[in-house]
Design a protein around this motif. Structure first.
Motif, PDB file in Angstrom:
ATOM      1  N   ILE A   1       0.849  -1.188   0.000  1.00  0.00           N
ATOM      2  CA  ILE A   1       0.000   0.000   0.000  1.00  0.00           C
ATOM      3  C   ILE A   1       0.881   1.232   0.000  1.00  0.00           C
ATOM      4  N   PHE A   2       0.705   2.087  -0.998  1.00  0.00           N
ATOM      5  CA  PHE A   2       1.463   3.329  -1.028  1.00  0.00           C
ATOM      6  C   PHE A   2       0.809   4.373  -0.143  1.00  0.00           C
ATOM      7  N   SER A   3      -0.498   4.522  -0.301  1.00  0.00           N
ATOM      8  CA  SER A   3      -1.236   5.461   0.538  1.00  0.00           C
ATOM      9  C   SER A   3      -2.698   5.047   0.588  1.00  0.00           C
ATOM     10  N   ILE A   4      -3.338   5.421   1.680  1.00  0.00           N
ATOM     11  CA  ILE A   4      -4.741   5.084   1.884  1.00  0.00           C
ATOM     12  C   ILE A   4      -5.598   6.320   1.653  1.00  0.00           C
ATOM     13  N   ASN A   5      -6.617   6.165   0.832  1.00  0.00           N
ATOM     14  CA  ASN A   5      -7.554   7.269   0.592  1.00  0.00           C
ATOM     15  C   ASN A   5      -8.696   7.244   1.605  1.00  0.00           C
ATOM     16  N   SER A   6      -9.204   6.056   1.877  1.00  0.00           N
ATOM     17  CA  SER A   6     -10.274   5.918   2.855  1.00  0.00           C
ATOM     18  C   SER A   6     -10.373   4.470   3.298  1.00  0.00           C
TER      19      SER A   6
ATOM     20  N   ARG B   1     -17.540   5.593   6.959  1.00  0.00           N
ATOM     21  CA  ARG B   1     -16.293   5.690   6.206  1.00  0.00           C
ATOM     22  C   ARG B   1     -15.472   6.820   6.786  1.00  0.00           C
ATOM     23  N   ILE B   2     -14.153   6.653   6.747  1.00  0.00           N
ATOM     24  CA  ILE B   2     -13.257   7.707   7.211  1.00  0.00           C
ATOM     25  C   ILE B   2     -12.180   7.914   6.164  1.00  0.00           C
ATOM     26  N   THR B   3     -11.923   9.163   5.820  1.00  0.00           N
ATOM     27  CA  THR B   3     -10.945   9.464   4.785  1.00  0.00           C
ATOM     28  C   THR B   3      -9.556   9.652   5.385  1.00  0.00           C
ATOM     29  N   SER B   4      -8.598   9.787   4.513  1.00  0.00           N
ATOM     30  CA  SER B   4      -7.226  10.004   4.972  1.00  0.00           C
ATOM     31  C   SER B   4      -7.109  11.299   5.755  1.00  0.00           C
ATOM     32  N   GLY B   5      -7.983  12.242   5.460  1.00  0.00           N
ATOM     33  CA  GLY B   5      -7.966  13.513   6.169  1.00  0.00           C
ATOM     34  C   GLY B   5      -8.751  13.499   7.455  1.00  0.00           C
ATOM     35  N   GLY B   6      -9.353  12.355   7.759  1.00  0.00           N
ATOM     36  CA  GLY B   6     -10.091  12.222   9.004  1.00  0.00           C
ATOM     37  C   GLY B   6     -11.568  12.553   8.922  1.00  0.00           C
TER      38      GLY B   6
ATOM     39  N   ALA C   1      -7.252   2.479  -1.728  1.00  0.00           N
ATOM     40  CA  ALA C   1      -5.842   2.827  -1.559  1.00  0.00           C
ATOM     41  C   ALA C   1      -5.142   2.958  -2.901  1.00  0.00           C
ATOM     42  N   ASN C   2      -3.993   3.608  -2.855  1.00  0.00           N
ATOM     43  CA  ASN C   2      -3.113   3.696  -4.009  1.00  0.00           C
ATOM     44  C   ASN C   2      -2.020   2.662  -3.822  1.00  0.00           C
ATOM     45  N   VAL C   3      -1.895   1.777  -4.784  1.00  0.00           N
ATOM     46  CA  VAL C   3      -0.924   0.695  -4.673  1.00  0.00           C
ATOM     47  C   VAL C   3       0.072   0.779  -5.822  1.00  0.00           C
ATOM     48  N   PRO C   4       1.303   0.383  -5.593  1.00  0.00           N
ATOM     49  CA  PRO C   4       2.328   0.474  -6.642  1.00  0.00           C
ATOM     50  C   PRO C   4       2.209  -0.658  -7.653  1.00  0.00           C
TER      51      PRO C   4
ATOM     52  N   SER D   1       5.581  -1.218 -12.929  1.00  0.00           N
ATOM     53  CA  SER D   1       6.128  -0.178 -13.789  1.00  0.00           C
ATOM     54  C   SER D   1       6.536   1.057 -13.005  1.00  0.00           C
ATOM     55  N   GLY D   2       6.249   1.046 -11.737  1.00  0.00           N
ATOM     56  CA  GLY D   2       6.602   2.190 -10.913  1.00  0.00           C
ATOM     57  C   GLY D   2       5.486   3.195 -10.750  1.00  0.00           C
ATOM     58  N   ARG D   3       4.377   2.956 -11.419  1.00  0.00           N
ATOM     59  CA  ARG D   3       3.227   3.837 -11.265  1.00  0.00           C
ATOM     60  C   ARG D   3       2.357   3.347 -10.118  1.00  0.00           C
ATOM     61  N   TYR D   4       1.335   4.143  -9.849  1.00  0.00           N
ATOM     62  CA  TYR D   4       0.400   3.776  -8.793  1.00  0.00           C
ATOM     63  C   TYR D   4      -1.016   3.788  -9.360  1.00  0.00           C
ATOM     64  N   PHE D   5      -1.837   2.897  -8.853  1.00  0.00           N
ATOM     65  CA  PHE D   5      -3.229   2.946  -9.251  1.00  0.00           C
ATOM     66  C   PHE D   5      -4.113   2.828  -8.025  1.00  0.00           C
ATOM     67  N   GLN D   6      -5.281   3.434  -8.153  1.00  0.00           N
ATOM     68  CA  GLN D   6      -6.240   3.444  -7.053  1.00  0.00           C
ATOM     69  C   GLN D   6      -7.170   2.254  -7.182  1.00  0.00           C
ATOM     70  N   SER D   7      -7.405   1.575  -6.085  1.00  0.00           N
ATOM     71  CA  SER D   7      -8.247   0.388  -6.131  1.00  0.00           C
ATOM     72  C   SER D   7      -8.974   0.179  -4.814  1.00  0.00           C
ATOM     73  N   ASP D   8     -10.048  -0.581  -4.889  1.00  0.00           N
ATOM     74  CA  ASP D   8     -10.830  -0.956  -3.719  1.00  0.00           C
ATOM     75  C   ASP D   8     -10.529  -2.390  -3.320  1.00  0.00           C
ATOM     76  N   TYR D   9     -10.468  -2.614  -2.024  1.00  0.00           N
ATOM     77  CA  TYR D   9     -10.245  -3.953  -1.485  1.00  0.00           C
ATOM     78  C   TYR D   9     -11.293  -4.220  -0.409  1.00  0.00           C
ATOM     79  N   TRP D  10     -11.616  -5.508  -0.252  1.00  0.00           N
ATOM     80  CA  TRP D  10     -12.663  -5.906   0.678  1.00  0.00           C
ATOM     81  C   TRP D  10     -12.166  -6.987   1.623  1.00  0.00           C
TER      82      TRP D  10
END
Length: 124
Positions: free
Chosen positions: A28-33, A50-55, A99-102, A105-114
């Motif tokens: 996980i690179f970063s969590i959006n929510s 739901r809670i976002t990265s900003g709280g 979350a944004n996952v690596p 190729s070195g890029r990141y994509f946003q995806s949902d996980y359950w």
């Protein structure tokens, strides 16, 4: 690979309390929510909280004032404190991670996980 491990479901009487936990791990690179959804038999899955990265938080109208979502950012863990439980809260509760996952190729994509889901049963 991203994994979500839930815990805390169970059987409780009307008016009781339960606390759900969901820990995220993996690439996980970063969590959006992070949040919780639920699905009762014969019904569609619905957002509970739901809670976002900003709280920022949002709740379903049916749980406002009774449920509280919180997080431990250091542990990538989200909690759902459920108080004053009602029979209509009975459902399978699913943890959701956006979350944004690596990629390779070195890029990141946003995806949902359950998560796998945890049963909450409120007896009247």
């Amino acid at each position: 690979q991203v994994q979500l491990v839930e815990s805390g479901g169970g059987l409780v009487q009307t008016g009781g309390s339960l606390r759900l936990s969901c820990a995220a791990s993996g690439s996980i690179f970063s969590i959006n929510s992070m949040g919780w959804y639920r699905q009762a038999p014969g019904k569609q899955r619905e957002l509970v909280a739901r809670i976002t990265s900003g709280g920022m938080t949002n709740y379903a109208d049916s749980v406002k004032g009774r449920f509280t979502i919180s997080r431990d950012t250091a542990k990538n863990t989200v909690y759902l404190q459920m108080d004053s439980l009602k029979a209509e809260d009975t459902a399978v509760y699913y943890c959701n991670l956006n979350a944004n996952v690596p990629t390779k190729s070195g890029r990141y994509f946003q995806s949902d996980y359950w998560g796998q889901g945890t049963q909450v049963t409120v007896s009247s």
